[in-house]
Scaffold this motif. Sequence first.
Motif, mmCIF file in Angstrom:
data_model
loop_
_atom_site.group_PDB
_atom_site.id
_atom_site.type_symbol
_atom_site.label_atom_id
_atom_site.label_comp_id
_atom_site.label_asym_id
_atom_site.label_seq_id
_atom_site.Cartn_x
_atom_site.Cartn_y
_atom_site.Cartn_z
ATOM 1 N N CYS A 95 -0.579 99.121 45.171
ATOM 2 C CA CYS A 95 0.953 98.668 45.047
ATOM 3 C C CYS A 95 0.227 96.883 45.081
ATOM 4 C CB CYS A 95 1.798 98.719 45.905
ATOM 5 S SG CYS A 95 3.274 97.994 45.716
ATOM 6 N N VAL A 96 0.052 95.470 44.613
ATOM 7 C CA VAL A 96 0.532 94.307 45.685
ATOM 8 C C VAL A 96 0.985 93.940 45.010
ATOM 9 C CG1 VAL A 96 -2.290 95.022 44.300
ATOM 10 C CG2 VAL A 96 -0.745 93.726 43.155
ATOM 11 N N ARG A 97 0.717 92.602 45.501
ATOM 12 C CA ARG A 97 2.388 91.724 45.103
ATOM 13 C C ARG A 97 1.468 90.354 45.342
ATOM 14 N NH1 ARG A 97 3.398 89.134 50.067
ATOM 15 N NH2 ARG A 97 3.160 90.749 52.067
ATOM 16 N N PRO A 98 2.208 89.230 44.784
ATOM 17 C CA PRO A 98 1.565 87.212 45.011
ATOM 18 C C PRO A 98 1.624 87.456 46.224
ATOM 19 C CG PRO A 98 2.974 87.634 42.733
ATOM 20 C CD PRO A 98 3.324 89.510 43.901
ATOM 21 N N LEU A 99 0.718 86.305 46.672
ATOM 22 C CA LEU A 99 0.495 85.953 48.015
ATOM 23 C C LEU A 99 1.447 84.575 48.657
ATOM 24 C CD1 LEU A 99 -1.135 86.106 51.086
ATOM 25 C CD2 LEU A 99 -2.573 84.400 50.406
ATOM 26 N N SER A 100 2.134 84.293 49.019
ATOM 27 C CA SER A 100 3.275 83.265 49.216
ATOM 28 C C SER A 100 3.020 82.617 50.071
ATOM 29 C CB SER A 100 4.832 83.868 48.319
ATOM 30 O OG SER A 100 4.821 85.344 49.356
#
Length: 100
Positions: A95-100
């Motif tokens: 599970c990944v998400r963009p670095l914001s």
Amino acid sequence: MSSERSGEQVELQVGDEVLKVRSGERLIDICEHHLTCLTFSCRSASCGTCAIVVEQGMENLSPMDGLEAIVVEEVSEGRPNVRLACQVRVLGSACVRPLS
């Protein structure tokens, strides 16, 4: 170490989107094919625009190499579990998400 074999179908969550992908695929190629929320510019670990946070499954991603480690150190600002989608191969569920 992942117990998944190359080419087997695994589950990858990118942001809110859950995808079925083949183990061994490069994360940036998966995101480009599925038009996910990740952006990128170079594909060579030089710009850092494809930085992601791995929320689960870090052990199911390919190991980080030296160039990626240098760029991650620059773009992560001390945040843990940051990788570059252009350098990561998905070896098992994650599970990944963009670095914001």
